[in-house]
Motif scaffolding. Structure first.
Motif: not given
Length: 92
Positions: A79-92
């Motif tokens: 969950l932490g890694w997914v939140i990190h990826r979404k914060r940096r702007g990755e779509p999904g």
């Protein structure tokens, strides 16, 4: 060779992937990561593990409670890694 940092705009536009020359004719569409779905599933797994730990501890099954803790930690890291990826702007 050092890898350059990607910008937020690059993530919003989409990262380069394999070019499929038949993509518009009969090939598969480019795949996108389902980060939101992954975040929901990780959060559900984390909440289920917390409930499992409480129930197993109440029943006195220490080994099962420890197993739920281990799986819960994996869910929390995901969950932490997914939140990190979404914060940096990755779509999904």
């Amino acid at each position: 060779m050092a890898r350059q940092q990607r910008t937020r705009a690059e993530y919003e536009r989409g990262l380069p992937d394999h070019h499929d020359p038949l993509g518009g004719i009969g090939g598969a569409a480019p795949a996108y990561s389902a980060l939101t779905l992954r975040a929901v599933l990780a959060a559900f797994g984390l909440l289920s593990c917390v409930a499992g730990v409480v129930v197993m501890a109440w029943l006195g099954l220490t080994w099962a409670a420890v197993a739920f803790v281990v799986v819960g930690v994996v869910c929390l890291v995901d969950l932490g890694w997914v939140i990190h990826r979404k914060r940096r702007g990755e779509p999904g």
